[in-house]
Enzyme design. Structure first.
Site, PDB file in Angstrom:
ATOM      1  N   ASN A  17       0.812  -1.233   0.000  1.00  0.00           N
ATOM      2  CA  ASN A  17       0.000   0.000   0.000  1.00  0.00           C
ATOM      3  C   ASN A  17       0.841   1.276   0.000  1.00  0.00           C
ATOM      4  OD1 ASN A  17       0.750  -0.414   2.645  1.00  0.00           O
ATOM      5  ND2 ASN A  17      -1.187   0.248   3.516  1.00  0.00           N
TER       6      ASN A  17
ATOM      7  N   GLU B 224       4.686  -3.141  12.503  1.00  0.00           N
ATOM      8  CA  GLU B 224       3.657  -2.136  12.207  1.00  0.00           C
ATOM      9  C   GLU B 224       2.524  -2.891  11.533  1.00  0.00           C
ATOM     10  OE1 GLU B 224       3.819   0.946  13.103  1.00  0.00           O
ATOM     11  OE2 GLU B 224       5.922   1.177  13.600  1.00  0.00           O
TER      12      GLU B 224
ATOM     13  N   CYS C 223      -3.229   1.691   6.720  1.00  0.00           N
ATOM     14  CA  CYS C 223      -3.447   1.116   8.050  1.00  0.00           C
ATOM     15  C   CYS C 223      -4.019   2.140   9.013  1.00  0.00           C
ATOM     16  CB  CYS C 223      -2.140   0.563   8.576  1.00  0.00           C
ATOM     17  SG  CYS C 223      -0.855   1.799   8.503  1.00  0.00           S
TER      18      CYS C 223
ATOM     19  N   GLU D 232       8.218   3.985  14.504  1.00  0.00           N
ATOM     20  CA  GLU D 232       9.037   4.376  13.359  1.00  0.00           C
ATOM     21  C   GLU D 232       8.996   5.891  13.237  1.00  0.00           C
ATOM     22  OE1 GLU D 232       9.375   0.733  10.401  1.00  0.00           O
ATOM     23  OE2 GLU D 232       7.501   1.792  10.141  1.00  0.00           O
TER      24      GLU D 232
HETATM   25  P1  NAP Z   1       0.696  -8.918   4.304  1.00  0.00           P
HETATM   26  O1  NAP Z   1      -0.044  -9.949   3.581  1.00  0.00           O
HETATM   27  O2  NAP Z   1       0.998  -9.122   5.734  1.00  0.00           O
HETATM   28  O3  NAP Z   1       2.039  -8.683   3.467  1.00  0.00           O
HETATM   29  C1  NAP Z   1       3.024  -7.776   3.851  1.00  0.00           C
HETATM   30  C2  NAP Z   1       4.396  -8.312   3.478  1.00  0.00           C
HETATM   31  O4  NAP Z   1       4.629  -9.522   4.194  1.00  0.00           O
HETATM   32  C3  NAP Z   1       4.556  -8.652   2.011  1.00  0.00           C
HETATM   33  O5  NAP Z   1       5.859  -8.319   1.614  1.00  0.00           O
HETATM   34  C4  NAP Z   1       4.351 -10.159   1.996  1.00  0.00           C
HETATM   35  O6  NAP Z   1       4.999 -10.795   0.929  1.00  0.00           O
HETATM   36  C5  NAP Z   1       5.032 -10.536   3.285  1.00  0.00           C
HETATM   37  N1  NAP Z   1       4.618 -11.844   3.810  1.00  0.00           N
HETATM   38  C6  NAP Z   1       3.463 -12.532   3.593  1.00  0.00           C
HETATM   39  N2  NAP Z   1       3.483 -13.699   4.286  1.00  0.00           N
HETATM   40  C7  NAP Z   1       4.659 -13.730   4.951  1.00  0.00           C
HETATM   41  C8  NAP Z   1       5.280 -14.668   5.839  1.00  0.00           C
HETATM   42  N3  NAP Z   1       4.674 -15.802   6.202  1.00  0.00           N
HETATM   43  N4  NAP Z   1       6.512 -14.379   6.327  1.00  0.00           N
HETATM   44  C9  NAP Z   1       7.131 -13.233   5.978  1.00  0.00           C
HETATM   45  N5  NAP Z   1       6.603 -12.320   5.143  1.00  0.00           N
HETATM   46  C10 NAP Z   1       5.389 -12.561   4.651  1.00  0.00           C
HETATM   47  O7  NAP Z   1      -0.034  -7.509   4.279  1.00  0.00           O
HETATM   48  P2  NAP Z   1      -0.655  -6.744   3.021  1.00  0.00           P
HETATM   49  O8  NAP Z   1      -1.974  -7.310   2.716  1.00  0.00           O
HETATM   50  O9  NAP Z   1       0.347  -6.664   1.932  1.00  0.00           O
HETATM   51  O10 NAP Z   1      -0.778  -5.268   3.643  1.00  0.00           O
HETATM   52  C11 NAP Z   1      -1.927  -4.833   4.274  1.00  0.00           C
HETATM   53  C12 NAP Z   1      -1.772  -4.865   5.779  1.00  0.00           C
HETATM   54  O11 NAP Z   1      -0.653  -4.079   6.186  1.00  0.00           O
HETATM   55  C13 NAP Z   1      -2.959  -4.266   6.472  1.00  0.00           C
HETATM   56  O12 NAP Z   1      -3.360  -5.028   7.563  1.00  0.00           O
HETATM   57  C14 NAP Z   1      -2.438  -2.907   6.958  1.00  0.00           C
HETATM   58  O13 NAP Z   1      -3.131  -2.389   8.054  1.00  0.00           O
HETATM   59  C15 NAP Z   1      -1.034  -3.219   7.241  1.00  0.00           C
HETATM   60  N6  NAP Z   1      -0.231  -1.991   7.227  1.00  0.00           N
HETATM   61  C16 NAP Z   1       0.240  -1.531   8.404  1.00  0.00           C
HETATM   62  C17 NAP Z   1       0.971  -0.362   8.439  1.00  0.00           C
HETATM   63  C18 NAP Z   1       1.487   0.156   9.745  1.00  0.00           C
HETATM   64  O14 NAP Z   1       2.359   1.000   9.718  1.00  0.00           O
HETATM   65  N7  NAP Z   1       1.004  -0.305  10.874  1.00  0.00           N
HETATM   66  C19 NAP Z   1       1.254   0.334   7.266  1.00  0.00           C
HETATM   67  C20 NAP Z   1       0.755  -0.174   6.066  1.00  0.00           C
HETATM   68  C21 NAP Z   1       0.019  -1.365   6.076  1.00  0.00           C
HETATM   69  P3  NAP Z   1       4.178 -11.265  -0.380  1.00  0.00           P
HETATM   70  O15 NAP Z   1       3.678 -10.033  -1.000  1.00  0.00           O
HETATM   71  O16 NAP Z   1       5.177 -11.933  -1.203  1.00  0.00           O
HETATM   72  O17 NAP Z   1       3.098 -12.160   0.136  1.00  0.00           O
END
Ligand code: NAP
Length: 489
Positions: free
Chosen positions: A162, A260, A294, A468
């Site tokens: 995102n 995060e 997020c 962060e």
């Molecule tokens: P995600 O599915 O958790 O993916 C994030 C990253 O983790 C991607 O690079 C993904 O790689 C990797 N990943 C997936 N499975 C993994 C595993 N088992 N071990 C290690 N890495 C793994 O999240 P998303 O759907 O991309 O992002 C949306 C989420 O991020 C939302 O919940 C949002 O709230 C959160 N977010 C939080 C913040 C904050 O600062 N708190 C900021 C932005 C977003 P692949 O793409 O290769 O699967």
């Protein structure tokens, strides 16, 4: 201003290979995977996929590079980071175009993300010079006691789609400033921004092995990174579910973790709020990046006395949003990232409507088809609906009605998440009470925009661990050492 996609293709920033130990190369398995434009569904390019061996190579290179990078005097590291900052700013248009192409957000938002992300490089380039230790007043004339802050070693960043640029820069800048080396694993949907940023870091003089980028399966790469004892910090931004997995997997090697994670931000509008300010805040917080942040307001709580007036003004503002290809300067909302994201949004709306909510705006895919979803306003939301407890991560604003301040606080905190919370009020007593009562890491009062590189960002409860940005954002990349010297007198 502006750059064409043809210019990008002919230029130097649209990289398609992984970067390991200072070399741009294909993955050792020879595999590639497409990166697609979410606006058209068309392939932009295919990119190299890293294998477990490539990740181990990156860790080897990062370990070797750490020995010298950690000894580079802070002012010199700071200058290299400053050059990286200058290059990122200079290339804002190219980087924004790449970002919009792979992620879909409007170009104006992409530019803002690049400059926001660059702000972290500038900030931590300065902080590199301020990693002070302490001299402790001694308890013995024969002794001196002091502390130093030292880089932890090899670190890793795992980032979401995102904010494909800012989430990387928020992690890599403090890591490099502290003297750590880093391996970046970007989201599979958006590796191009990561490659481009690393290409600019290389140009800025970041030495080989200090900053590598490996693209590929999150679970496979995460498995290698968490199992390796040499990786001392993993900074992850993404879903709470993956955050939990990484924490469990890191137990064996006892790493520092900066997490995060997901949010479920409440945005509360009290009777004494200024309506115009509250509507602007709700629009900023809810619909930026098509609701895919997020810190997006996930639940809009509105007090009885202002409810109808607020809803009418909010609905008018929502109707003005323009959905389309992010390259069109008139567009305020791009496509959703994927079919899966679209289905989640649709299921939350269907569940809410099934339980009594009314759709005031939107509620469906626009005439553009694909994942272009109309900005949606729901009224009559209740806590029984899925949208009350789950992060929608899309352009849906559900309005919940409440009567008292106590009820609003109770409702706002009724979630396992605790990242951001917003509220609108002009009563100083209420502002103080509610800011103190919200169980979140970040509070926006009379504003929907809270991000700044100089302020600490992070969550409580299941929204994460660590902060962060700000002077605290470098903590996960340093260890404190206490040195006790005897034999002075
Ligand atoms: P995600 O599915 O958790 O993916 C994030 C990253 O983790 C991607 O690079 C993904 O790689 C990797 N990943 C997936 N499975 C993994 C595993 N088992 N071990 C290690 N890495 C793994 O999240 P998303 O759907 O991309 O992002 C949306 C989420 O991020 C939302 O919940 C949002 O709230 C959160 N977010 C939080 C913040 C904050 O600062 N708190 C900021 C932005 C977003 P692949 O793409 O290769 O699967």
């Amino acid at each position: 201003m502006g750059i064409t996609r043809q210019q990008l293709i002919e230029g130097d920033l649209l990289r398609t290979q992984i970067h390991v130990g200072g070399q741009w190369r294909d993955g050792s398995g020879g595999q590639r995977r497409p990166v697609t434009d979410p606006a058209t569904g068309e392939e932009i390019v295919s990119v190299a996929v890293a294998t477990a061996d490539d990740v181990r190579d990156a860790i080897d290179a990062a370990s070797v590079a750490f020995a010298s990078w950690s000894k580079v005097p802070a002012p010199q590291r700071s200058k290299i980071l400053r050059r990286w900052y200058d290059l990122v700013v200079e290339h804002t248009d190219e980087l924004a175009e790449i970002l919009t192409w792979e992620q879909g957000k409007p170009l104006a938002e992409a530019r803002a993300e690049i400059l926001y992300g660059a702000g972290f490089i500038e900030w931590f380039a300065e902080e590199a010079k301020r990693l002070y230790g302490e001299v402790i007043p001694t308890n013995n004339p024969n002794r001196r006691m002091l502390t130093t802050r030292n880089p932890v070693g090899v670190t890793a960043a795992i980032t979401p789609w995102n904010f494909p640029a800012a989430m990387i820069l928020r992690k890599a800048s403090p890591a490099l400033a502290a003297g750590c080396t880093m391996i970046i694993k970007p989201a599979s949907e958006t590796p191009l921004s990561a490659f481009a940023l690393v290409a600019l870091a290389e140009k800025a003089g970041v030495p080989a092995g200090v900053l590598s980028v490996v693209n590929g399966s999150g679970s496979e790469i995460g498995g290698v990174l968490t199992a390796d004892d040499r990786v001392r910090t993993i900074s992850f931004t993404g879903s709470t579910e993956v955050g939990r997995t990484l924490m469990a997997q890191s137990a064996g090697t006892l790493k520092h973790l900066a997490l995060e994670l997901g949010g479920n931000a409440p945005l509360i509008v009290f009777d004494d709020a200024d309506i115009e300010t509250a509507v602007k805040g709700a629009m900023d917080s809810k619909f930026r990046n098509a609701g895919q942040t997020c810190v997006c307001a996930n639940r809009i709580l509105v007090q009885d006395g202002i409810h109808d007036e607020f809803v009418a003004a909010f609905s008018k503002a929502v109707a003005k949003l323009r959905v389309g290809d992010g390259r069109d300067p008139e567009v305020t909302q791009g496509p959703l990232i994927s079919q899966g994201a679209l289905e989640k949004v649709q299921s939350h709306i269907a569940d809410a409507v099934g339980k009594g909510a009314t759709v005031l705006n939107g509620g469906e895919v626009t005439e553009l088809g694909g994942t272009f979803f109309s900005p949606t306003l729901l009224v009559g939301a209740t806590r029984e609906m899925v949208i009350a407890t789950e992060e929608t991560f899309g352009p849906v604003a559900p309005v919940f009605r409440f009567s008292t301040e106590e009820e609003a606080i109770e409702l706002a905190n009724a979630t396992e998440f605790g990242l951001a919370g917003y509220f609108f009020s002009r009563d100083i007593g209420r502002i103080t009470r509610v800011a103190e009562a919200l169980e979140v890491g970040v509070v926006g009062v009379n504003t929907g925009l809270i991000s700044y590189e100089g302020a600490p960002f992070g969550g409580v409860k299941q929204s994460g661990i660590g902060r962060e940005g700000s002077l605290h954002g470098i903590d996960e990349y340093t260890e404190m050492k206490y040195i006790c010297i005897e034999g002075v007198a």
